[in-house]
Design an enzyme around this catalytic site. Structure first.
Site, mmCIF file in Angstrom:
data_model
loop_
_atom_site.group_PDB
_atom_site.id
_atom_site.type_symbol
_atom_site.label_atom_id
_atom_site.label_comp_id
_atom_site.label_asym_id
_atom_site.label_seq_id
_atom_site.Cartn_x
_atom_site.Cartn_y
_atom_site.Cartn_z
ATOM 1 N N LYS A 1 16.555 21.978 -10.040
ATOM 2 C CA LYS A 1 15.797 20.771 -10.378
ATOM 3 C C LYS A 1 16.624 19.660 -11.008
ATOM 4 O O LYS A 1 17.566 19.902 -11.761
ATOM 5 C CB LYS A 1 14.666 21.140 -11.341
ATOM 6 C CG LYS A 1 13.546 21.903 -10.670
ATOM 7 C CD LYS A 1 12.653 21.026 -9.815
ATOM 8 C CE LYS A 1 11.674 20.312 -10.714
ATOM 9 N NZ LYS A 1 10.601 19.669 -9.985
ATOM 10 N N GLU B 1 9.822 8.793 -15.887
ATOM 11 C CA GLU B 1 8.475 9.308 -16.162
ATOM 12 C C GLU B 1 8.066 8.987 -17.599
ATOM 13 O O GLU B 1 6.940 8.567 -17.867
ATOM 14 C CB GLU B 1 8.435 10.825 -15.961
ATOM 15 C CG GLU B 1 8.679 11.254 -14.523
ATOM 16 C CD GLU B 1 8.992 12.735 -14.459
ATOM 17 O OE1 GLU B 1 8.055 13.533 -14.393
ATOM 18 O OE2 GLU B 1 10.186 13.102 -14.503
ATOM 19 N N HIS C 1 0.833 -1.225 0.000
ATOM 20 C CA HIS C 1 0.000 0.000 0.000
ATOM 21 C C HIS C 1 0.863 1.269 0.000
ATOM 22 O O HIS C 1 0.420 2.317 0.466
ATOM 23 C CB HIS C 1 -0.945 0.043 1.204
ATOM 24 C CG HIS C 1 -1.741 -1.216 1.415
ATOM 25 N ND1 HIS C 1 -3.008 -1.411 0.917
ATOM 26 C CD2 HIS C 1 -1.414 -2.371 2.057
ATOM 27 C CE1 HIS C 1 -3.441 -2.604 1.258
ATOM 28 N NE2 HIS C 1 -2.489 -3.226 1.942
ATOM 29 N N SER D 1 15.415 22.052 -15.121
ATOM 30 C CA SER D 1 14.237 22.854 -15.442
ATOM 31 C C SER D 1 14.693 24.150 -16.088
ATOM 32 O O SER D 1 15.783 24.639 -15.801
ATOM 33 C CB SER D 1 13.464 23.153 -14.151
ATOM 34 O OG SER D 1 12.726 24.355 -14.293
#
Ligand code: ARG
Length: 478
Positions: free
Chosen positions: A272, A279, A145, A266
């Site tokens: 970043k 992704e 979970h 970024s």
């Protein structure tokens, strides 16, 4: 044809990547026609000479492909007819249709890309097994979970992915076996009244055999559905890995760090470091699942016998092969270069009662407490510790709280609650104990070596068939 119709119906944009396969298939077909007497030695010599020239031109980037000729098959044939003259070039298409010709090319192409996919997946498995072997004692939280459940090791987690991928290798191998049969000689739908030799072309093209039934061979595409299914399931697994890489590299987890080579910055936020490779793998998995759906939907209502809908079979397959090969190469790089953070993993294991089950099992074994009662005792203890802002690492307090529930805890408590010792006791078959993990890693390594040898053997059979064709071409050309 109207211009709009020509543009709409051409398949060259898609089948242009099968030029080499179309030429190999044509060489095998011509050699067979020569063998059975449908081409004279002179006709065969001229046809093979121009097919060789087509190949040289293609390899040198000089072969001009014209969309108005519809597809790669018509382009190669036109090159032959323009070069050799119609009285020679016009004879190659004897006892052949673009239906069996195109499928031959497609099976040759997909076969090669499946071997590439297997090799890329095997390389990823190797990298992951190396990572696993280096971390069989690196304790980290195991999750259910997405909540801390029980301690495992990073090596155990890494080996789990290899356990999955070994099944993907089997699925891709199954797809390969279904792909690697020869449709050549099925002609348009019903074979031919000419005395062809299908076994010979199958052999020259390195197929494992002939897909006999001509109507099936020309109108079925389950060999592509099988391929896409295997790729979609593999991409789904790559996406699961991507998901873990994304959140484990976040500041909240900080359990791993991806190398700069596999992250991006970024345009506005200077600090970043984004896990784009992971992704995009999630995103591209969606695309490959979509590719599978596109093909299945295209096929579902088609009767026996070619329909032009079938020209739509290749775009999703090409896309899925390209995306899967990209994902394998990129995640291989990401996995091989990531940094593991053992201290952070240990900090998380200690922070949130991950060893509670170890304590309950100790009550069962050392104090003869029925498991349900042990569960209750430890549950109460965890609630009390939580209220006090304490952890299971505070063994003195744990001992007191056990005493309040009439359980005497001795010096062994520190060992009972030690996460690495706890993992070491999880030695049931398939558990995370270091020696059990090492045993599984060795087993996976053995299965991987067999898969690698099998891929290599199939690649060698393909290369041998190509060499035999080339040798016969050279002999026939004199
Ligand atoms: N361009 C077609 C395709 O890719 C070739 C097959 C054409 N066959 C036919 N019977 N029209 O499917």
């Amino acid at each position: 044809m109207a211009d709009a119709m020509t543009a709409y119906t051409q398949s060259l944009a898609i089948d242009a990547r099968m030029v080499a396969e179309d030429i190999w298939g044509s060489q095998a077909h011509a050699l067979m026609l020569g063998e059975v007497g449908l081409l004279s030695p002179e006709e065969l010599r001229v046809i093979l000479t121009w097919l060789e020239r087509a190949r040289d031109d293609h390899e040198a980037g000089r072969l001009v492909l014209r969309p108005e000729l519809e597809d790669v098959h018509m382009n190669v044939e036109r090159y032959l007819i323009d070069g050799a003259g119609a009285e020679f070039g016009g004879k190659l298409h004897t006892a052949r249709s673009r239906n069996d010709q195109g499928l031959t090319d497609c099976r040759l192409y997909v076969r090669a890309r499946l071997l590439d996919t297997e090799a890329a997946l095997q390389a990823l498995c190797r990298a992951m097994l190396d990572l696993a072997a280096a971390h069989v004692e690196t304790v980290m939280p195991g999750y259910t979970h997405t909540q801390h459940a029980q301690p495992i090791t990073f090596g155990y987690w890494a080996a789990a992915h290899v356990s999955v991928w070994l099944r993907d290798l089997r699925r891709i191998g199954n797809a390969y076996d279904i792909v690697n049969l020869s449709p050549l000689g099925a002609c348009a739908l019903a074979g031919t009244d000419l005395p062809i030799d299908r076994a010979l072309t199958a052999k020259l093209l390195g197929f494992d055999g002939v897909l006999e039934h001509a109507l099936d061979a020309t109108s079925s595409r389950d060999f592509l559905a099988e391929t896409l299914s295997a790729l979609a399931i593999l991409m789904l697994h790559m996406s699961r890995l991507g998901e873990e890489l994304v959140y484990w590299s976040s500041h909240e987890f900080r359990m791993i760090e991806l190398s700069d080579a596999y992250t991006s910055g970024s345009s506005i936020m200077p600090q970043k470091k984004n896990p784009d490779c992971a992704e995009l793998t999630r995103g591209k998995a969606a695309r490959v699942v979509g590719d599978l759906m596109a093909l299945l939907t295209c096929l579902k209502s088609l009767s026996m016998g070619y329909s032009r809908d079938l020209q739509e079979d290749k775009p999703p397959v090409w896309d899925a092969l390209d995306q899967t090969l990209g994902a394998l190469a990129t995640l291989h790089g990401a996995v091989s270069t990531l940094t593991v953070k053992p201290e952070r993993m240990r900090e998380l294991v200690d922070a949130n009662f991950a060893t509670a089950t170890q304590l309950a099992n100790w009550l069962v074994v050392a104090r003869d407490v029925p498991f349900r009662r042990a569960h209750e005792i430890v549950g109460k203890l965890v609630r009390a510790l939580t209220d006090e802002g304490k952890r299971l690492t505070d063994t003195a307090r744990v001992a007191e709280l056990l005493g309040e529930q009439d359980v005497s805890a001795g010096d062994e408590l520190a060992d009972v609650l030690n996460p690495l010792l706890g993992v070491a006791r999880q030695a049931s078959q398939g558990g995370p104990a270091p020696e059990e993990t090492r045993r599984m890693i060795a087993g996976f390594g053995g299965a991987l070596a067999e898969a690698e040898a099998d891929t290599l053997a199939r690649a060698e059979r393909v290369a041998a068939a190509r060499a035999e064709t080339a040798q016969r071409v050279a002999a026939a050309m004199g």
